[in-house]
Design an enzyme around this catalytic site. Structure first.
Site: not given
Ligand code: NI
Length: 191
Positions: A54, A145, A148
């Site tokens: 991210q 998470e 991801h």
């Molecule tokens: Ni997220």
């Protein structure tokens, strides 16, 4: 201390499988700095968690922390946890429908099904191995998470697109019913 820019949906790095971190890499100043930056960025954005991709780095590292989070006030607290090379195992078939958002998906929330009881094995930032059982909303946060790191977003798991809302409309029309349901759930299963 560095707050990094958060990559948003549409950037290919969010769709790549992030790669494992070797113990040698984990000990380097660069990766330790990356972990500090993840924590700073998560805090600055009021995230419950953030994954390295991210902020544009495709490594299997995520940080998680919930402490009176203004984005998710109903989530039970999770102490600051640095999660490296996580492996999740579902302990049974029990699922719960959770309304989720994501720092990489600005101003959108939606309902996804998550496993209630999981086992997660990971390394911390010092390379120490952990093996833990997580339940309820906390298990959901770990699954979000870890998704991801596999190039998945919560968007992919929304089976009913009519549950998509902006944060404003969630507050106006959906929050109370969700918080009531999920608070009862948290009371029942803990975290
Ligand atoms: Ni997220």
């Amino acid at each position: 201390m560095a707050v990094r820019d958060i990559v948003t949906v549409g950037h290919p790095v969010l769709r790549e499988r992030a790669r494992e971190v070797t113990p040698e890499e984990l000990a380097t100043a660069e990766v330790q700095q990356l972990i500090d930056d993840l924590i700073d960025t998560m805090h600055a954005a009021n995230g419950a968690g953030i994954a390295a991709n991210q902020i544009g780095v495709p490594l299997r590292i995520t940080t998680i922390e919930v402490n009176q989070n203004p984005r998710y006030p109903y989530k039970p607290p999770i102490p600051l946890t640095v999660v490296v090379n996580p492996v999740i195992e579902f302990l049974d078939d029990e699922l719960v429908e959770i309304n989720e958002g994501c720092l990489s998906v600005p101003n959108l929330r939606g309902n996804v099904m998550r496993h209630v009881n999981i086992r997660v094995r990971y390394l911390d930032r010092d390379g120490v191995a952990h093996d833990a059982v997580k339940r309820g909303l906390t298990a959901g946060t770990f699954q979000h998470e870890c998704d991801h790191l596999d190039g998945k977003l919560f968007l992919d798991r929304v089976t009913d697109p009519t549950t998509f809302t902006t944060w404003e409309q969630f507050e106006r029309f959906h929050r109370d019913a969700f918080v009531e349901r999920i608070t009862e759930f948290v009371r029942r299963v803990g975290s």
